[in-house]
Design a protein around this motif. Structure first.
Motif, PDB file in Angstrom:
ATOM      1  N   ASP A 117       0.827  -1.207   0.000  1.00 51.16           N
ATOM      2  CA  ASP A 117       0.000   0.000   0.000  1.00 51.16           C
ATOM      3  C   ASP A 117       0.861   1.256   0.000  1.00 51.16           C
ATOM      4  OD1 ASP A 117       1.078   0.009   2.512  1.00 51.16           O
ATOM      5  OD2 ASP A 117      -0.841   0.048   3.596  1.00 51.16           O
ATOM      6  N   GLY A 118       2.151   1.104  -0.291  1.00 46.91           N
ATOM      7  CA  GLY A 118       3.068   2.235  -0.337  1.00 46.91           C
ATOM      8  C   GLY A 118       3.872   2.400   0.932  1.00 46.91           C
ATOM      9  N   SER A 119       3.279   2.134   2.088  1.00 44.76           N
ATOM     10  CA  SER A 119       4.016   2.226   3.349  1.00 44.76           C
ATOM     11  C   SER A 119       4.379   0.852   3.893  1.00 44.76           C
ATOM     12  CB  SER A 119       3.190   2.976   4.406  1.00 44.76           C
ATOM     13  OG  SER A 119       1.992   2.274   4.695  1.00 44.76           O
ATOM     14  N   ARG A 120       3.723  -0.174   3.387  1.00 46.01           N
ATOM     15  CA  ARG A 120       4.033  -1.543   3.773  1.00 46.01           C
ATOM     16  C   ARG A 120       4.115  -2.410   2.521  1.00 46.01           C
ATOM     17  NH1 ARG A 120      -0.876  -1.907   7.981  1.00 46.01           N
ATOM     18  NH2 ARG A 120      -1.764  -0.836   6.160  1.00 46.01           N
ATOM     19  N   LEU A 121       5.100  -3.277   2.502  1.00 50.89           N
ATOM     20  CA  LEU A 121       5.283  -4.214   1.395  1.00 50.89           C
ATOM     21  C   LEU A 121       5.386  -5.613   1.989  1.00 50.89           C
ATOM     22  CD1 LEU A 121       5.922  -5.052  -1.548  1.00 50.89           C
ATOM     23  CD2 LEU A 121       8.333  -4.518  -1.052  1.00 50.89           C
ATOM     24  N   VAL A 122       4.543  -6.495   1.494  1.00 50.00           N
ATOM     25  CA  VAL A 122       4.549  -7.891   1.937  1.00 50.00           C
ATOM     26  C   VAL A 122       4.841  -8.762   0.721  1.00 50.00           C
ATOM     27  CG1 VAL A 122       3.241  -9.761   3.018  1.00 50.00           C
ATOM     28  CG2 VAL A 122       2.847  -7.384   3.721  1.00 50.00           C
ATOM     29  N   THR A 123       5.887  -9.554   0.800  1.00 51.30           N
ATOM     30  CA  THR A 123       6.178 -10.551  -0.233  1.00 51.30           C
ATOM     31  C   THR A 123       6.031 -11.927   0.383  1.00 51.30           C
ATOM     32  OG1 THR A 123       8.557 -10.375   0.249  1.00 51.30           O
ATOM     33  CG2 THR A 123       7.692  -9.051  -1.574  1.00 51.30           C
ATOM     34  N   LEU A 124       5.535 -12.862  -0.408  1.00 50.09           N
ATOM     35  CA  LEU A 124       5.257 -14.204   0.096  1.00 50.09           C
ATOM     36  C   LEU A 124       5.756 -15.239  -0.906  1.00 50.09           C
ATOM     37  CD1 LEU A 124       2.320 -12.361   0.245  1.00 50.09           C
ATOM     38  CD2 LEU A 124       1.972 -14.021   2.079  1.00 50.09           C
ATOM     39  N   ARG A 125       6.287 -16.320  -0.384  1.00 46.45           N
ATOM     40  CA  ARG A 125       6.718 -17.422  -1.227  1.00 46.45           C
ATOM     41  C   ARG A 125       6.521 -18.719  -0.463  1.00 46.45           C
ATOM     42  NH1 ARG A 125       9.976 -20.674   1.780  1.00 46.45           N
ATOM     43  NH2 ARG A 125      11.968 -19.789   2.386  1.00 46.45           N
ATOM     44  N   ARG A 126       6.584 -19.832  -1.200  1.00 45.14           N
ATOM     45  CA  ARG A 126       6.509 -21.144  -0.569  1.00 45.14           C
ATOM     46  C   ARG A 126       7.870 -21.820  -0.543  1.00 45.14           C
ATOM     47  NH1 ARG A 126       2.630 -26.300  -2.310  1.00 45.14           N
ATOM     48  NH2 ARG A 126       3.295 -27.691  -0.616  1.00 45.14           N
ATOM     49  N   PHE A 127       8.559 -21.836  -1.689  1.00 48.21           N
ATOM     50  CA  PHE A 127       9.875 -22.456  -1.782  1.00 48.21           C
ATOM     51  C   PHE A 127      10.948 -21.362  -1.815  1.00 48.21           C
ATOM     52  CE2 PHE A 127       6.988 -25.469  -3.977  1.00 48.21           C
ATOM     53  CZ  PHE A 127       7.106 -26.518  -3.074  1.00 48.21           C
ATOM     54  N   PRO A 128      12.175 -21.680  -1.398  1.00 54.65           N
ATOM     55  CA  PRO A 128      13.242 -20.664  -1.349  1.00 54.65           C
ATOM     56  C   PRO A 128      13.441 -19.971  -2.693  1.00 54.65           C
ATOM     57  CG  PRO A 128      13.932 -22.642  -0.201  1.00 54.65           C
ATOM     58  CD  PRO A 128      12.624 -22.977  -0.861  1.00 54.65           C
ATOM     59  N   LEU A 129      13.601 -18.663  -2.611  1.00 53.11           N
ATOM     60  CA  LEU A 129      13.798 -17.821  -3.791  1.00 53.11           C
ATOM     61  C   LEU A 129      14.937 -16.859  -3.483  1.00 53.11           C
ATOM     62  CD1 LEU A 129      12.581 -17.198  -6.608  1.00 53.11           C
ATOM     63  CD2 LEU A 129      11.122 -15.508  -5.497  1.00 53.11           C
ATOM     64  N   GLN A 130      15.902 -16.772  -4.392  1.00 54.96           N
ATOM     65  CA  GLN A 130      17.121 -16.024  -4.108  1.00 54.96           C
ATOM     66  C   GLN A 130      16.949 -14.513  -4.254  1.00 54.96           C
ATOM     67  OE1 GLN A 130      20.428 -17.555  -6.362  1.00 54.96           O
ATOM     68  NE2 GLN A 130      19.981 -19.686  -5.836  1.00 54.96           N
ATOM     69  N   THR A 131      16.035 -14.085  -5.110  1.00 51.90           N
ATOM     70  CA  THR A 131      15.915 -12.658  -5.416  1.00 51.90           C
ATOM     71  C   THR A 131      15.643 -11.798  -4.185  1.00 51.90           C
ATOM     72  OG1 THR A 131      15.212 -13.124  -7.669  1.00 51.90           O
ATOM     73  CG2 THR A 131      14.656 -10.968  -6.778  1.00 51.90           C
ATOM     74  N   PRO A 132      14.669 -12.133  -3.309  1.00 52.73           N
ATOM     75  CA  PRO A 132      14.469 -11.292  -2.122  1.00 52.73           C
ATOM     76  C   PRO A 132      15.712 -11.195  -1.249  1.00 52.73           C
ATOM     77  CG  PRO A 132      12.593 -12.745  -2.440  1.00 52.73           C
ATOM     78  CD  PRO A 132      13.648 -13.197  -3.385  1.00 52.73           C
ATOM     79  N   ARG A 133      16.497 -12.268  -1.178  1.00 49.80           N
ATOM     80  CA  ARG A 133      17.728 -12.238  -0.386  1.00 49.80           C
ATOM     81  C   ARG A 133      18.759 -11.284  -0.998  1.00 49.80           C
ATOM     82  NH1 ARG A 133      17.628 -14.199   4.830  1.00 49.80           N
ATOM     83  NH2 ARG A 133      15.985 -15.769   4.931  1.00 49.80           N
ATOM     84  N   GLU A 134      18.776 -11.179  -2.312  1.00 48.79           N
ATOM     85  CA  GLU A 134      19.683 -10.227  -2.960  1.00 48.79           C
ATOM     86  C   GLU A 134      19.315  -8.799  -2.592  1.00 48.79           C
ATOM     87  OE1 GLU A 134      20.644 -10.696  -7.124  1.00 48.79           O
ATOM     88  OE2 GLU A 134      19.916 -12.754  -7.070  1.00 48.79           O
TER      89      GLU A 134
END
Length: 333
Positions: A117-134
């Protein structure tokens, strides 16, 4: 599935959380603090990365963030087709990235849902994903995105960038196959080419709707998604379009190489059949002649003549030479 490093770090359903300071950095935040978080200073943005199949995630989205139930179900479901839409002042999207987990194939892509909503960002995944860690590593070094729009843009950009490696690998395999001698292992080459075509089809099936999802973000995102974010997203869309074109080229190259190998195999088989036909055509009259002279009935000429065998041999050689000359004249040889 075995426990991963990400799963071992779970704080409730949260894999990690950061409060962006608007200057490229951010401070860590735990799950308890994230649930009650409110901006303490202008420009602060909360980013939490969740494991979507953990208990309580959908309830938190609905109760604490006010996400409508259908949207919350979408964010926590295994519906992984890339899509994006605006819901009031919020942005909802499902994106996909290359699966680099051990034992995975490039076409086994991993989905990542996001809500902001601009002030909060929620990302969700089930299996490991490298991009958010980068992106997390950039934030911890003070070189990360400044706000929610920039974070969404950077996540999309890195997801697309990682796709290029899978395409480069496929093209390298095709180049190596073109340099190989097709007579060495034609069946093995055909098998590898078929695998490349399957990978191309799978990547195209996921990346084409992702292209549409990114266009939807760039076109219809809320006002907090600023103009420079839209320009960056447009660059990512153009890059993804080039990758889609590269996939089409790889698929066509694989098809041409496959057709060439099959044509060579068919030509070889036809040549062998042709040569067998010629041999059969040569020996058929000779077989008839020797069979006729070998019948066990009375009155066979030359039975008591010691020269009869050599006469038959000379006769067979004459028939053979005559057939060879006839086939040469007919251009069968």
């Amino acid at each position: 599935m075995n426990q991963t490093r990400d799963d071992a770090e779970l704080d409730g359903p949260m894999l990690f959380g950061r409060v962006l300071d608007g200057q490229g950095g951010g401070r860590p935040i735990d799950w308890r603090q994230a649930q009650d978080w409110r901006p303490a200073a202008p420009g602060e943005v909360l980013w939490v990365h969740l494991c979507r199949d953990r208990p309580g995630v959908q309830q938190w989205l609905e109760v604490e963030l006010g996400v409508p139930e259908p949207t919350a179900e979408l964010l926590t479901s295994d519906e992984t087709r890339p899509r994006a839409f605006r819901e009031g002042t919020t942005l909802v999207a499902t994106l996909r990235g290359i699966n680099f987990n051990p034992g995975a194939e490039p076409e086994d892509m991993i989905s990542m849902q996001l809500w902001s909503d601009g002030s909060r960002l929620v990302t969700l995944r089930r299996f490991p994903l490298q991009t958010p860690r980068e992106v997390l590593a950039l934030i911890d070094r003070g070189q990360g995105p400044l706000d929610a729009g920039a974070t969404v843009t950077l996540l999309a950009e890195l997801l697309i960038t990682r796709m290029s490696q899978a395409i480069v690998d496929m093209n390298q395999v095709l180049d190596d196959l073109e340099d190989e001698d097709p007579d060495d292992d034609p069946e093995g080459m055909l098998s590898r080419i078929s695998g490349i075509r399957r990978n191309c089809l799978a990547l195209k099936r996921h990346m084409a709707p992702q292209h549409e999802a990114l266009e939807q973000i760039a076109r219809d995102a809320p006002a907090w998604f600023e103009d420079h974010d839209r320009r960056e997203m447009a660059e990512s869309i153009a890059r993804l379009r080039r990758y889609l074109d590269d996939i089409d080229i790889s698929k066509e190259s694989a098809l041409v190489l496959q057709d060439e190998l099959r044509a060579r195999s068919l030509a070889s088989s036809e040549h062998a059949t042709y040569m067998l036909t010629i041999v059969a055509g040569i020996f058929l009259p000779l077989g008839f002649l020797t069979g006729l002279l070998g019948i066990n009935v009375g009155g066979m000429p030359g039975v008591d003549d010691p020269r009869a065998f050599w006469i038959v041999v000379i006769l067979c050689m004459g028939v053979l030479v005559g057939l060879m000359l006839l086939f040469k004249k007919l251009r069968w040889l």
